[in-house]
Scaffold this motif. Structure first.
Motif, PDB file in Angstrom:
ATOM      1  N   HIS A 153      -9.201  -2.072   3.019  1.00  0.00           N
ATOM      2  CA  HIS A 153      -8.125  -1.386   3.741  1.00  0.00           C
ATOM      3  C   HIS A 153      -8.093   0.096   3.375  1.00  0.00           C
ATOM      4  CE1 HIS A 153      -4.108  -0.379   5.219  1.00  0.00           C
ATOM      5  NE2 HIS A 153      -3.883   0.145   4.022  1.00  0.00           N
ATOM      6  N   ALA A 208       1.147  -1.322   5.201  1.00  0.00           N
ATOM      7  CA  ALA A 208       0.349  -2.516   4.900  1.00  0.00           C
ATOM      8  C   ALA A 208       0.808  -3.147   3.592  1.00  0.00           C
ATOM      9  CB  ALA A 208      -1.125  -2.150   4.803  1.00  0.00           C
ATOM     10  N   HIS A 236      -7.691   4.858   4.848  1.00  0.00           N
ATOM     11  CA  HIS A 236      -7.335   6.056   4.078  1.00  0.00           C
ATOM     12  C   HIS A 236      -8.532   6.851   3.589  1.00  0.00           C
ATOM     13  CE1 HIS A 236      -3.392   4.361   4.324  1.00  0.00           C
ATOM     14  NE2 HIS A 236      -3.679   3.337   3.557  1.00  0.00           N
ATOM     15  N   CYS A 259       2.286   4.249   4.599  1.00  0.00           N
ATOM     16  CA  CYS A 259       1.483   3.087   4.999  1.00  0.00           C
ATOM     17  C   CYS A 259       2.341   1.837   4.891  1.00  0.00           C
ATOM     18  CB  CYS A 259       0.239   2.944   4.124  1.00  0.00           C
ATOM     19  SG  CYS A 259      -0.816   1.577   4.668  1.00  0.00           S
ATOM     20  N   CYS A 316       0.830  -1.212   0.000  1.00  0.00           N
ATOM     21  CA  CYS A 316       0.000   0.000   0.000  1.00  0.00           C
ATOM     22  C   CYS A 316       0.863   1.260   0.000  1.00  0.00           C
ATOM     23  CB  CYS A 316      -0.930  -0.018   1.217  1.00  0.00           C
ATOM     24  SG  CYS A 316      -2.109   1.335   1.244  1.00  0.00           S
TER      25      CYS A 316
END
Ligand SMILES: [Zn+2]
Length: 57
Positions: A32, A15, A37, A13, A6
């Motif tokens: 997500h 992730a 976000h 981020c 991400c």
């Protein structure tokens, strides 16, 4: 396997997502993006960007 970070789209981020195919990546990344976000709509441009950043691992 496919992998997407991400942070390649949203700086900062951490992730990352792995799945068997691109659809599996989107299935994880879309919720997500919405939750973390505030991205409620995945535009065709965003989808293309994400698709271009998905790597095969
Ligand atoms: Zn993120």
């Amino acid at each position: 396997m496919k992998r997407f970070a991400c942070g390649d789209v949203i700086p900062g981020c951490n992730a990352t997502f792995t799945a068997a195919d691109e659809a599996g990546i989107f299935a994880q990344a879309v919720p997500h993006a919405a939750a973390e976000h505030g991205i409620d709509e995945v535009t065709p441009e965003l989808e293309a960007t994400v698709r271009s950043l998905i790597s095969t691992v």
